[in-house]
Design an enzyme around this catalytic site. Sequence first.
Site: not given
Length: 239
Positions: A192, A10-12
Amino acid sequence: MRPRFILLGDSITEESFSPAGGWGAALTSRYARKADVVLRGFSGYNTRWALFLLSRLFPAGSEDTPALVTIFFGANDAALPDGSHKRQYVPLPEYKENLLKIISSVKSLSKDTLIVLITPPPVDEATLQVAAWKFFGARPEDASPRKNEITGHYAKACVEVAREAEVPVIDLWTCMQEQPGWQTSYLSDGLHLTPEGNGVVFEKLVEVLNKKGLSFEAMKWDFPEHGDVNAENPAKTSW
């Protein structure tokens, strides 16, 4: 051709090539001329949505199989079912099933591909609550869209899946909380990663690669080092 390392998540994962110490960028630097690191991070995605990517990311019959695939989902799956990010929520049993499907899809291409699961990191609820208010339209009185205890259940499930599928796992949720002050040293917005948090992922992943035969030292250069090139006639270089 150089072996490929595919970073799926995902965004990480999507942010792992950040100039501020991203773990994917560090991996690329570490394996320069040894492997191509391919970024396949999808911000906001959970494991349910990731399933629809598999046929394009890992097409059946492809001979260009990766040497490594990291699977790094769970932070969004663990969103609260009645919170502001409820559309991302995936029930825990489905999360485990989805991870197994992703692993199976990769294994179907090649038994030699190293698969590494990474659990979601811990959540700092207070900081995440402020971030949700500032950036995602939540009201100041709304609760944090994620709970660290709940995320811990998903991290535990990820570890269980790794054991069942017999693949390595990096338990970020546990190891990060062993460090005092992890809330600010490892997390930038409660979810994050800071450069230090990225460093933990990089170090733990390199440990796994070293144990599994994909250390930098064990891998070959794709072409000879410059000192070995035949200066007068490069085509006659032995390699």
